[in-house]
Design a protein around this motif. Structure first.
Motif, PDB file in Angstrom:
ATOM      1  N   GLU A 182     -23.598  23.461  25.996  1.00 18.51           N
ATOM      2  CA  GLU A 182     -24.493  22.833  25.800  1.00 18.51           C
ATOM      3  C   GLU A 182     -23.956  21.290  25.894  1.00 18.51           C
ATOM      4  OE1 GLU A 182     -28.057  21.397  27.102  1.00 18.51           O
ATOM      5  OE2 GLU A 182     -27.779  23.307  26.807  1.00 18.51           O
ATOM      6  N   GLU A 183     -22.472  20.825  25.447  1.00 20.61           N
ATOM      7  CA  GLU A 183     -22.110  19.603  25.407  1.00 20.61           C
ATOM      8  C   GLU A 183     -21.527  18.815  26.511  1.00 20.61           C
ATOM      9  OE1 GLU A 183     -19.733  18.759  21.828  1.00 20.61           O
ATOM     10  OE2 GLU A 183     -20.854  19.750  20.708  1.00 20.61           O
ATOM     11  N   ASN A 184     -21.160  20.114  27.641  1.00 20.96           N
ATOM     12  CA  ASN A 184     -20.344  19.907  28.598  1.00 20.96           C
ATOM     13  C   ASN A 184     -21.637  19.534  29.975  1.00 20.96           C
ATOM     14  OD1 ASN A 184     -17.530  20.170  27.377  1.00 20.96           O
ATOM     15  ND2 ASN A 184     -17.597  22.084  28.674  1.00 20.96           N
TER      16      ASN A 184
ATOM     17  N   GLN B  31     -24.261  19.001  28.962  1.00 25.56           N
ATOM     18  CA  GLN B  31     -25.052  17.450  28.582  1.00 25.56           C
ATOM     19  C   GLN B  31     -24.072  16.277  29.645  1.00 25.56           C
ATOM     20  OE1 GLN B  31     -26.340  17.048  24.926  1.00 25.56           O
ATOM     21  NE2 GLN B  31     -27.747  18.637  25.329  1.00 25.56           N
ATOM     22  N   ALA B  32     -22.601  16.030  28.811  1.00 26.00           N
ATOM     23  CA  ALA B  32     -21.678  15.595  29.799  1.00 26.00           C
ATOM     24  C   ALA B  32     -21.919  15.201  30.795  1.00 26.00           C
ATOM     25  CB  ALA B  32     -20.551  15.743  28.944  1.00 26.00           C
TER      26      ALA B  32
END
Length: 76
Positions: free
Chosen positions: A53-55, A57-58
């Motif tokens: 999920e962080e990837n 969003q980034a």
């Protein structure tokens, strides 16, 4: 999906390089040990999903700024 029943001290082999050891079973909890080459990353499922999920969003495009100069009435 392969579903297996294992008892403590039994193993599961994944390919030639990964071994899952069943260390302990207590009620609903199963304790395992994983032997794998350092080149294979091993994550708990919830940690892996958080990283993904962080990837996402980034990698998402940054919001574009809006030109609001025409939205305000002219000042006298």
């Amino acid at each position: 999906m392969l579903v297996l029943t294992r008892k403590p001290k039994q193993q599961i082999m994944i390919g030639d390089d990964v071994v899952i050891h069943v260390v302990e079973v207590q009620g609903d909890n199963v304790r395992i040990a994983i032997e794998a080459p350092r080149s294979i990353r091993i994550y708990r499922g919830e940690i892996y999903r958080a990283i993904q999920e962080e990837n996402r969003q980034a990698a998402a495009p940054a919001p574009t700024s809006l030109d609001l100069s025409g939205a305000l009435p002219p000042q006298a």
